[in-house]
Design a protein around this motif. Structure first.
Motif, PDB file in Angstrom:
ATOM      1  N   THR A  90      22.237  35.563  52.747  1.00  0.00           N
ATOM      2  CA  THR A  90      22.588  34.229  52.245  1.00  0.00           C
ATOM      3  C   THR A  90      23.910  34.190  51.488  1.00  0.00           C
ATOM      4  O   THR A  90      24.761  33.361  51.807  1.00  0.00           O
ATOM      5  N   PRO A  91      24.145  35.060  50.496  1.00  0.00           N
ATOM      6  CA  PRO A  91      25.440  34.970  49.814  1.00  0.00           C
ATOM      7  C   PRO A  91      26.621  35.265  50.736  1.00  0.00           C
ATOM      8  O   PRO A  91      27.692  34.674  50.601  1.00  0.00           O
ATOM      9  N   VAL A  92      26.414  36.137  51.702  1.00  0.00           N
ATOM     10  CA  VAL A  92      27.476  36.482  52.656  1.00  0.00           C
ATOM     11  C   VAL A  92      27.828  35.245  53.483  1.00  0.00           C
ATOM     12  O   VAL A  92      29.010  34.905  53.643  1.00  0.00           O
ATOM     13  N   GLU A 124      31.181  39.702  60.499  1.00  0.00           N
ATOM     14  CA  GLU A 124      30.110  40.356  61.262  1.00  0.00           C
ATOM     15  C   GLU A 124      28.759  40.190  60.570  1.00  0.00           C
ATOM     16  O   GLU A 124      27.758  39.861  61.200  1.00  0.00           O
ATOM     17  N   LEU A 125      28.735  40.433  59.264  1.00  0.00           N
ATOM     18  CA  LEU A 125      27.483  40.365  58.523  1.00  0.00           C
ATOM     19  C   LEU A 125      26.975  38.934  58.388  1.00  0.00           C
ATOM     20  O   LEU A 125      25.773  38.694  58.400  1.00  0.00           O
ATOM     21  N   ALA A 126      27.888  37.976  58.277  1.00  0.00           N
ATOM     22  CA  ALA A 126      27.483  36.571  58.148  1.00  0.00           C
ATOM     23  C   ALA A 126      26.800  36.078  59.421  1.00  0.00           C
ATOM     24  O   ALA A 126      26.019  35.124  59.373  1.00  0.00           O
ATOM     25  N   ASN A 127      27.066  36.725  60.554  1.00  0.00           N
ATOM     26  CA  ASN A 127      26.468  36.308  61.820  1.00  0.00           C
ATOM     27  C   ASN A 127      25.114  36.948  62.094  1.00  0.00           C
ATOM     28  O   ASN A 127      24.491  36.657  63.119  1.00  0.00           O
ATOM     29  N   LEU A 128      24.670  37.833  61.207  1.00  0.00           N
ATOM     30  CA  LEU A 128      23.343  38.429  61.372  1.00  0.00           C
ATOM     31  C   LEU A 128      22.278  37.363  61.159  1.00  0.00           C
ATOM     32  O   LEU A 128      22.452  36.456  60.351  1.00  0.00           O
ATOM     33  N   PRO A 129      21.157  37.464  61.870  1.00  0.00           N
ATOM     34  CA  PRO A 129      20.092  36.482  61.648  1.00  0.00           C
ATOM     35  C   PRO A 129      19.461  36.675  60.272  1.00  0.00           C
ATOM     36  O   PRO A 129      19.384  37.800  59.766  1.00  0.00           O
ATOM     37  N   SER A 130      19.019  35.583  59.696  1.00  0.00           N
ATOM     38  CA  SER A 130      18.364  35.658  58.389  1.00  0.00           C
ATOM     39  C   SER A 130      16.947  36.212  58.566  1.00  0.00           C
ATOM     40  O   SER A 130      16.416  36.271  59.678  1.00  0.00           O
ATOM     41  N   LYS A 131      16.343  36.561  57.464  1.00  0.00           N
ATOM     42  CA  LYS A 131      14.988  37.091  57.479  1.00  0.00           C
ATOM     43  C   LYS A 131      14.027  36.073  58.091  1.00  0.00           C
ATOM     44  O   LYS A 131      13.189  36.416  58.916  1.00  0.00           O
ATOM     45  N   SER A 132      14.180  34.798  57.720  1.00  0.00           N
ATOM     46  CA  SER A 132      13.288  33.764  58.252  1.00  0.00           C
ATOM     47  C   SER A 132      13.511  33.561  59.752  1.00  0.00           C
ATOM     48  O   SER A 132      12.563  33.290  60.490  1.00  0.00           O
ATOM     49  N   ASP A 133      14.764  33.716  60.227  1.00  0.00           N
ATOM     50  CA  ASP A 133      15.035  33.615  61.667  1.00  0.00           C
ATOM     51  C   ASP A 133      14.335  34.744  62.422  1.00  0.00           C
ATOM     52  O   ASP A 133      13.774  34.519  63.497  1.00  0.00           O
ATOM     53  N   ILE A 134      14.382  35.935  61.877  1.00  0.00           N
ATOM     54  CA  ILE A 134      13.740  37.085  62.517  1.00  0.00           C
ATOM     55  C   ILE A 134      12.226  36.887  62.563  1.00  0.00           C
ATOM     56  O   ILE A 134      11.590  37.108  63.594  1.00  0.00           O
ATOM     57  N   ILE A 135      11.654  36.431  61.447  1.00  0.00           N
ATOM     58  CA  ILE A 135      10.204  36.197  61.397  1.00  0.00           C
ATOM     59  C   ILE A 135       9.810  35.116  62.399  1.00  0.00           C
ATOM     60  O   ILE A 135       8.826  35.262  63.125  1.00  0.00           O
TER      61      ILE A 135
END
Length: 176
Positions: A90-92, A124-135
């Motif tokens: 989120t902060p990223v 690169e890191l900002a484009n990672l899926p969030s925890k809620s997206d993965i869940i």
């Protein structure tokens, strides 16, 4: 700054570090007051703390918590820290979003769940899926086969009803 003030700040920062899953170290120089306020508003709205800290106090707080030695080399010049508690990305993401508007602040380093990344990895890191997206993805893949089975059973039952209805009509025609 008095010794007791310093120890209070170290204690506060240590607590924030120990609760956070992700940190972003940023250089806020050349930012206007309006830009800093916009950044703070964005971060606060997402539950991310943003704090300007003296490098020496931040280093002591990191040493108190442990595991942050990789960030020490980035503690030069003015430093602000964004603390991500629920989702380390989120902060990223928010800092990248602000950088897209005003091209500031410059990111020194990013710390996500035990890993240190140079500030150049922000995009690169900002484009990672969030925890809620993965869940949500995992739940979706678990539910998809189950809903497919339900749909298939409904289709079989509908076909069965149509066949029984057709047989009943045929029997009525023979009977009349």
């Amino acid at each position: 700054m008095k010794k007791e003030e310093k120890s209070k700040i170290i204690e506060e920062i240590s607590e924030k570090i120990s609760k956070s899953k992700g940190l972003v170290l940023a250089d806020f120089t050349r930012m206007t007051v309006a830009e800093v306020n916009e950044l703070r508003r964005e971060l606060k709205g997402a539950g991310v703390d943003y704090k300007v800290v003296k490098n020496t106090l931040l280093k002591i707080a990191m040493q108190n918590v442990g595991g942050y030695d990789g960030l020490f080399k980035y503690l030069e010049g003015p430093t602000a820290v964004a603390f991500g508690y629920d989702d380390p990305i989120t902060p990223v993401r928010l800092i990248k979003k602000i950088k897209g508007k005003i091209e500031k602040p410059s990111v020194k380093a990013i710390f996500i769940e035990g890993q240190v990344y140079d500030g150049s990895k922000l995009d690169e890191l900002a484009n990672l899926p969030s925890k809620s997206d993965i869940i949500a993805g995992i739940i979706g893949s678990v539910i998809a086969p189950a809903s497919g089975i339900v749909w298939a059973l409904n289709a079989v039952l509908s076909e069965l009803v149509l066949v029984i209805d057709a047989i009943a009509k045929k029997l009525e025609e023979k009977g009349s």
